[in-house]
Design a protein around this motif. Structure first.
Motif, mmCIF file in Angstrom:
data_model
loop_
_atom_site.group_PDB
_atom_site.id
_atom_site.type_symbol
_atom_site.label_atom_id
_atom_site.label_comp_id
_atom_site.label_asym_id
_atom_site.label_seq_id
_atom_site.Cartn_x
_atom_site.Cartn_y
_atom_site.Cartn_z
ATOM 1 N N ASN A 207 4.433 -15.377 47.293
ATOM 2 C CA ASN A 207 5.794 -15.531 46.794
ATOM 3 C C ASN A 207 6.682 -15.798 48.005
ATOM 4 O O ASN A 207 6.898 -14.921 48.830
ATOM 5 N N THR B 175 9.897 -16.663 48.251
ATOM 6 C CA THR B 175 11.323 -16.631 47.985
ATOM 7 C C THR B 175 12.071 -16.117 49.215
ATOM 8 O O THR B 175 13.073 -16.701 49.636
ATOM 9 N N GLY B 176 11.542 -15.045 49.784
ATOM 10 C CA GLY B 176 12.259 -14.398 50.886
ATOM 11 C C GLY B 176 11.593 -14.584 52.244
ATOM 12 O O GLY B 176 12.216 -14.336 53.281
ATOM 13 N N TYR C 140 3.805 -17.795 43.463
ATOM 14 C CA TYR C 140 4.714 -16.729 43.023
ATOM 15 C C TYR C 140 3.917 -15.496 42.607
ATOM 16 O O TYR C 140 4.116 -14.412 43.138
ATOM 17 N N GLU C 141 3.054 -15.673 41.636
ATOM 18 C CA GLU C 141 2.046 -14.651 41.365
ATOM 19 C C GLU C 141 0.699 -15.331 41.439
ATOM 20 O O GLU C 141 0.560 -16.401 40.840
ATOM 21 N N SER D 246 1.531 -12.655 44.327
ATOM 22 C CA SER D 246 2.714 -12.711 45.172
ATOM 23 C C SER D 246 2.431 -12.412 46.642
ATOM 24 O O SER D 246 3.281 -12.685 47.486
HETATM 25 C C1 LIG Z 1 9.387 -12.531 44.962
HETATM 26 O O1 LIG Z 1 10.214 -12.298 46.078
HETATM 27 C C2 LIG Z 1 11.576 -12.023 45.738
HETATM 28 C C3 LIG Z 1 12.375 -11.932 47.030
HETATM 29 O O2 LIG Z 1 11.712 -11.185 47.990
HETATM 30 C C4 LIG Z 1 11.644 -10.760 44.897
HETATM 31 O O3 LIG Z 1 12.985 -10.507 44.511
HETATM 32 C C5 LIG Z 1 10.772 -10.948 43.652
HETATM 33 O O4 LIG Z 1 10.759 -9.757 42.899
HETATM 34 C C6 LIG Z 1 9.364 -11.327 44.049
HETATM 35 N N1 LIG Z 1 8.577 -11.608 42.873
HETATM 36 C C7 LIG Z 1 7.348 -11.166 42.723
HETATM 37 C C8 LIG Z 1 6.628 -11.528 41.462
HETATM 38 O O5 LIG Z 1 6.782 -10.509 43.570
#
Ligand SMILES: *[C@@H]1O[C@H](CO)[C@@H](O)[C@H](O)[C@H]1NC(C)=O
Ligand SMILES: *[C@@H]1O[C@H](CO)[C@@H](O)[C@H](O)[C@H]1NC(C)=O
Ligand SMILES: *[C@@H]1O[C@H](CO)[C@@H](O)[C@H](O)[C@H]1NC(C)=O
Ligand SMILES: *[C@@H]1O[C@H](CO)[C@@H](O)[C@H](O)[C@H]1NC(C)=O
Ligand SMILES: *[C@@H]1O[C@H](CO)[C@@H](O)[C@H](O)[C@H]1NC(C)=O
Length: 483
Positions: A420, A422-423, A348-349, A351
């Motif tokens: 990161n 997530t997306g 995550y970090e 990132s």
């Molecule tokens: C991680 O990715 C998500 C989705 O792209 C984003 O909303 C979030 O801010 C990101 N977090 C960091 C720490 O970069």
């Protein structure tokens, strides 16, 4: 038998010529310095062919052993060699070439003749240059002399190492890796345990020699090979970019040495290749009787199995000493192996995926600092961390309890991919390092049970979305994944 293997190797090396250099200038033992020295010779000798240059380097380093002469001829008999040698001797770079190429392990476990490459791995120059010379020679001679690539790079080192250490378990007949005194200003490389004849650096250099030598031997007849410095730069000093990392790299570059050398060599019957190489060594040494020993075939078989496991199935791991780890605080707690779980994380970090050794090492140090200082843990939490540079970075490692997956640390390894997710998903290459190489390696070395389970961090700890939505949905299709 072990003794004869060792003797045989010593006599192969006994033809070394000692060339004395000027008062030693300080040269860093990295690939960039070596490439600069090569460029220096190239620019002061315009029109120099790459083949003439590698031959002259062979002569300078005294690598004219019988097997090399058998395949490539003596470097002394070449008409252009006198002149070139003078040019090399005359170049300020000479003391570098002499010491940089000549491979030896001292009584104190310092390995010489090796350089640190930009990807964070260490390479012996001798087998690298021999592979390149075979490839260039095959091209100009228009002969089958590419056949010398395997024997002069991996074949000889592996075969002799397997035989010389027959009394040791197979896992101790290859390696080890080592640590540089300073990765920014590398000068001396110390092995972490006693050397075999096939140290990790010799194997890396030999794999690179196989890859580059094969590429050069396959150039179409009308195409001139590029200067040596450019061949080396293309392979070692590339820049990866974007989220795709290695996925977008189509050219042959050093982090891919394991997969490319495997693609080239696996179709060959390596067992008979190594046996033929050894027979040639014995024939040249007039020690054919060694081959009559019934244990030879078995030693080669066991050795090759270990080689395949250690250098092809397992991912390349950057050890703690190389990324600049601080010591573990207190006494690490041993795991009771094999484990039943592999827990997958994202960091995550940091990132962004890291794309080179410098950036990944910096990320490792910052995570360790955070885990030790802010979290108060004894060490970086993860067992292993995966970069997008093609490498796995050692955290707590195979043997010690980590701090990664609350309540489950003692039953599984925690492996995290830097970034990161997530997306977006990690690069395919980084994911393969985890699901194929690290997992396969863990099973073979008894770290994971064969029926182990892969889970995402979020499946067992309910306050986290780790390893990220995108990555987690990708993971669900992996073999060994269980809900
Ligand atoms: C991680 O990715 C998500 C989705 O792209 C984003 O909303 C979030 O801010 C990101 N977090 C960091 C720490 O970069
Ligand atoms: C090199 O020269 C020596 C002496 O001139 C000769 O005996 C030997 O056969 C030559 N070797 C090669 C590989 O041409
Ligand atoms: C050697 O270097 C000196 C000084 O740099 C130069 O004058 C000389 O021509 C060089 N000799 C050769 C053979 O390159
Ligand atoms: C995996 O195999 C071991 C024996 O090797 C067995 O004890 C265990 O129950 C198995 N676990 C699963 C999840 O099947
Ligand atoms: C999830 O969190 C809640 C609240 O902290 C807790 O009561 C519950 O037991 C947790 N469930 C699991 C599976 O850990």
């Amino acid at each position: 038998m072990a003794l004869f293997g060792a003797l045989c190797f010593v006599s192969i090396l006994s033809n070394f010529i000692t060339v004395h250099s000027r008062p030693p200038a300080v040269h860093l033992r990295n690939m960039e310095s070596f490439i600069r020295a090569v460029e220096h010779v190239e620019s002061s000798n315009p029109g120099l062919s790459p083949l003439a240059l590698v031959r002259a380097l062979r002569r300078t380093a005294g690598h004219d052993d019988m097997m090399t002469i058998h395949f490539l001829g003596s470097s002394h008999n070449l008409s252009d060699s006198e002149l070139l040698e003078t040019a090399i001797l005359n170049a300020s770079s000479f003391s570098f070439f002499d010491k940089a190429i000549y491979h030896v392990v001292t009584d104190y476990g310092e390995e010489r003749g090796v350089v640190l490459t930009p990807d964070g791995t260490t390479v012996a120059l001798a087998p690298l240059l021999l592979g390149i010379e075979c490839g260039l020679n095959a091209k100009t001679e228009d002969s089958a002399s590419a056949l010398c690539i395997f024997p002069l790079t991996l074949g000889r080192s592996l075969g002799l190492s397997f035989l010389s250490l027959q009394d040791f378990p197979p896992s101790q007949r290859l390696g080890p890796n080592g640590c540089w005194d300073n990765v920014d200003r590398p000068r001396s490389f110390k092995l972490i345990w006693p050397a075999t004849l096939a140290t990790d650096s010799v194997i890396n250099g030999a794999m690179d020699g196989v890859v580059l030598g094969t590429d050069l031997s396959k150039l179409p007849p009308h195409q001139q090979p590029r200067p040596l410095s450019e061949v080396l730069k293309g392979y070692y000093s590339f820049v990866l970019d974007g989220q795709q990392g290695l996925d977008a790299a189509t050219s042959h570059i050093s982090p891919r040495r394991r997969e490319i050398s495997r693609t080239i060599l696996e179709p060959l019957d390596l067992h008979s290749q190594v046996m033929q190489t050894l027979e040639l060594v014995w024939q040249l040494e007039k020690t054919e009787w060694i081959g009559l020993d019934t244990g030879v075939t078995k030693a080669v078989e066991d050795g090759l199995q270990e080689f395949t496991h250690k250098y092809w199935d397992c991912p390349p791991v950057i050890p703690r000493c190389q990324w600049g780890a601080k010591p573990h605080r207190g006494t690490p707690i041993p795991l009771s192996l094999p484990l039943q779980f592999l827990y997958v994380h994202h960091t995550y970090e940091p990132s962004s995926p890291c794309l080179n050794f410098k950036a990944c090492s910096r990320n490792m140090r910052s995570m360790q600092r955070f885990h030790q200082e802010d979290r108060g843990w004894s060490d970086i939490g993860y067992s292993f961390v995966v970069g997008s540079d093609g490498y796995v970075y050692e955290g707590r490692g195979w043997s010690y309890l980590g701090t990664h997956t609350r309540g489950h640390n003692h039953v599984g390894y925690g492996v995290s991919i830097i970034g990161n997710y997530t997306g977006t998903v990690p690069s395919r290459h980084a994911m393969d390092l985890v699901r194929r190489h690290l997992a396969e390696c863990a099973i073979q070395r008894g770290g994971l049970t064969a029926n182990f389970t892969i889970q995402g961090h979020r499946q067992v700890v309910n306050y986290t979305t780790c390893p990220g939505d995108a990555f987690f949905s990708e993971m669900r299709s992996w073999e060994h994944f269980r809900d």
